[in-house]
Design a protein around this motif. Structure first.
Motif, PDB file in Angstrom:
ATOM      1  N   HIS A   1      -2.642   8.364  -5.936  1.00 59.61           N
ATOM      2  CA  HIS A   1      -3.000   8.750  -7.973  1.00 59.61           C
ATOM      3  C   HIS A   1      -2.818   7.626  -8.849  1.00 59.61           C
ATOM      4  O   HIS A   1      -3.457   7.526  -9.344  1.00 59.61           O
ATOM      5  CB  HIS A   1      -2.598   9.994  -7.523  1.00 59.61           C
ATOM      6  CG  HIS A   1      -2.691  11.221  -7.638  1.00 59.61           C
ATOM      7  ND1 HIS A   1      -3.162  12.276  -8.412  1.00 59.61           N
ATOM      8  CD2 HIS A   1      -2.111  12.237  -6.103  1.00 59.61           C
ATOM      9  CE1 HIS A   1      -4.307  13.240  -8.071  1.00 59.61           C
ATOM     10  NE2 HIS A   1      -3.695  13.310  -6.592  1.00 59.61           N
ATOM     11  N   GLN A   2      -1.771   7.313  -8.369  1.00 58.53           N
ATOM     12  CA  GLN A   2      -1.469   5.695  -9.329  1.00 58.53           C
ATOM     13  C   GLN A   2      -2.202   4.670  -9.239  1.00 58.53           C
ATOM     14  O   GLN A   2      -2.250   3.603 -10.190  1.00 58.53           O
ATOM     15  CB  GLN A   2      -0.123   5.813  -9.343  1.00 58.53           C
ATOM     16  CG  GLN A   2       1.062   6.558 -10.015  1.00 58.53           C
ATOM     17  CD  GLN A   2       2.806   6.571  -8.846  1.00 58.53           C
ATOM     18  OE1 GLN A   2       3.103   6.000  -8.670  1.00 58.53           O
ATOM     19  NE2 GLN A   2       3.086   7.457  -8.992  1.00 58.53           N
TER      20      GLN A   2
ATOM     21  N   GLU B   1      -2.371   2.426  -6.782  1.00 59.23           N
ATOM     22  CA  GLU B   1      -1.914   1.574  -5.943  1.00 59.23           C
ATOM     23  C   GLU B   1      -2.186   1.312  -4.507  1.00 59.23           C
ATOM     24  O   GLU B   1      -1.512   2.306  -4.001  1.00 59.23           O
ATOM     25  CB  GLU B   1       0.134   1.861  -5.954  1.00 59.23           C
ATOM     26  CG  GLU B   1       0.685   1.563  -7.652  1.00 59.23           C
ATOM     27  CD  GLU B   1       1.807   2.614  -7.960  1.00 59.23           C
ATOM     28  OE1 GLU B   1       2.894   2.617  -6.679  1.00 59.23           O
ATOM     29  OE2 GLU B   1       2.627   2.595  -9.211  1.00 59.23           O
TER      30      GLU B   1
ATOM     31  N   THR C   1      -6.436  15.040 -13.377  1.00 56.59           N
ATOM     32  CA  THR C   1      -5.062  15.047 -13.621  1.00 56.59           C
ATOM     33  C   THR C   1      -4.297  16.487 -13.083  1.00 56.59           C
ATOM     34  O   THR C   1      -2.858  16.341 -13.473  1.00 56.59           O
ATOM     35  CB  THR C   1      -4.457  14.224 -14.522  1.00 56.59           C
ATOM     36  OG1 THR C   1      -5.182  15.381 -15.419  1.00 56.59           O
ATOM     37  CG2 THR C   1      -4.940  12.782 -15.191  1.00 56.59           C
TER      38      THR C   1
ATOM     39  N   PHE D   1      -8.058   5.602 -11.370  1.00 57.80           N
ATOM     40  CA  PHE D   1      -7.108   5.351 -10.807  1.00 57.80           C
ATOM     41  C   PHE D   1      -7.649   4.070 -10.022  1.00 57.80           C
ATOM     42  O   PHE D   1      -7.643   3.732  -8.996  1.00 57.80           O
ATOM     43  CB  PHE D   1      -5.776   5.242 -10.811  1.00 57.80           C
ATOM     44  CG  PHE D   1      -5.352   6.333 -11.616  1.00 57.80           C
ATOM     45  CD1 PHE D   1      -5.638   8.044 -11.203  1.00 57.80           C
ATOM     46  CD2 PHE D   1      -4.584   6.392 -12.288  1.00 57.80           C
ATOM     47  CE1 PHE D   1      -5.198   8.252 -11.803  1.00 57.80           C
ATOM     48  CE2 PHE D   1      -4.340   6.700 -13.566  1.00 57.80           C
ATOM     49  CZ  PHE D   1      -4.142   8.476 -13.159  1.00 57.80           C
TER      50      PHE D   1
END
Length: 271
Positions: free
Chosen positions: A239-240, A242, A60, A53
């Motif tokens: 994790h995302q 962002e 995951t 990411f």
């Protein structure tokens, strides 16, 4: 079939480029691109899925990948006996046991043998720190050559810096952003919204007006709760992928960490 073949050729060429050093690259270290991650598994062969990411690579459902993809480094030799060094990073030569100089560009996560994740195992981190300092401390090299004394001092200082950086969530998160090319500069906290600044002002005023240890401790407990919530939010943002959101949250964490320090100082005044 034509399109599939083209894609396979293109993918093969991209993968090959990851392993070929640039003509002008320093001979001592060749680093993979952040997409060349297949050789950096900490738990290779576990069958767990990986997620990439925004350059931050996480497992995951298990241990994360290390971002410091240094398994493609050019082979290094011991400065003393010239034997091949088999580990990265190498603190000592397996053959002559001489302490080695720090390897330039090695991330703190690899130095401390930690997974590249915001919520790393701090107990494992501390164990690794104590282990390395027991073997690398300059006091162990007073009877060695001047070069080994210098290398032990450099390695010991680097291990201490890596440990302190990764130990606390704020410095750890800021370091992870730095690895991704993002920095929090002093005086540029424009991300702080007015309602958040008002909340901080109220907390600081309450802390200044607190007259008993119980009142100060209550503010400290509330602050710890805020920091715990921010830790979860930052981990989710990373994790995302962002990074912008993670940067904003780390800015908030910086303010609350400052309040936490003020709480500790005020409590010490009552003692």
């Amino acid at each position: 079939m034509f399109h599939v073949s083209c894609l396979r050729v293109s993918s093969s060429l991209r993968a090959a480029r990851c392993l070929v050093p640039s003509r002008h690259a320093a001979p001592k270290a060749v680093t993979c691109s952040r997409r060349c991650m297949s050789t950096c598994l900490h738990g290779k062969g576990t069958g767990q899925r990986d997620g990439n990411f925004g350059g931050l690579v996480y497992r995951t459902d298990g241990p994360v990948l290390s971002r410091s993809c240094s398994t493609s480094r050019a082979k290094l030799n011991c400065w003393n006996c010239q034997q091949l060094l088999h580990r990265t990073p190498s603190f000592f030569c397996d053959s002559c046991k001489a302490v080695q100089p720090p390897e330039e560009g090695t991330s703190y996560f690899r130095i401390m043998d930690c997974d590249y994740t915001f919520t790393l195992d701090t107990q494992k981190l501390q164990t690794r720190y104590l282990q390395l300092q027991r073997t690398l401390h300059p006091d162990n090299f007073t009877q060695k050559s001047v070069k080994e004394q210098e290398y032990s001092e450099s390695q010991s200082a680097l291990v201490s810096k890596a440990y302190k950086t990764l130990l606390k969530p704020l410095s750890r998160g800021l370091y992870m952003l730095e690895l991704e090319g993002m920095h929090l500069k002093e005086g540029t906290d424009s991300v702080a919204e007015s309602h958040f600044l008002m909340e901080l002002m109220e907390i600081n005023e309450a802390l200044d007006e607190a007259q008993t240890p119980e009142q100060v401790s209550k503010i400290g407990q509330d602050t710890k709760g805020k920091l715990a919530d921010l830790t979860e939010q930052i981990d989710a943002a990373l994790h995302q992928g962002e990074l912008g959101t993670a940067k904003e949250l780390l800015t908030q964490m910086k303010y609350y960490a400052n309040i936490e320090e003020k709480v500790k100082e005020k409590l010490s005044d009552f003692m």
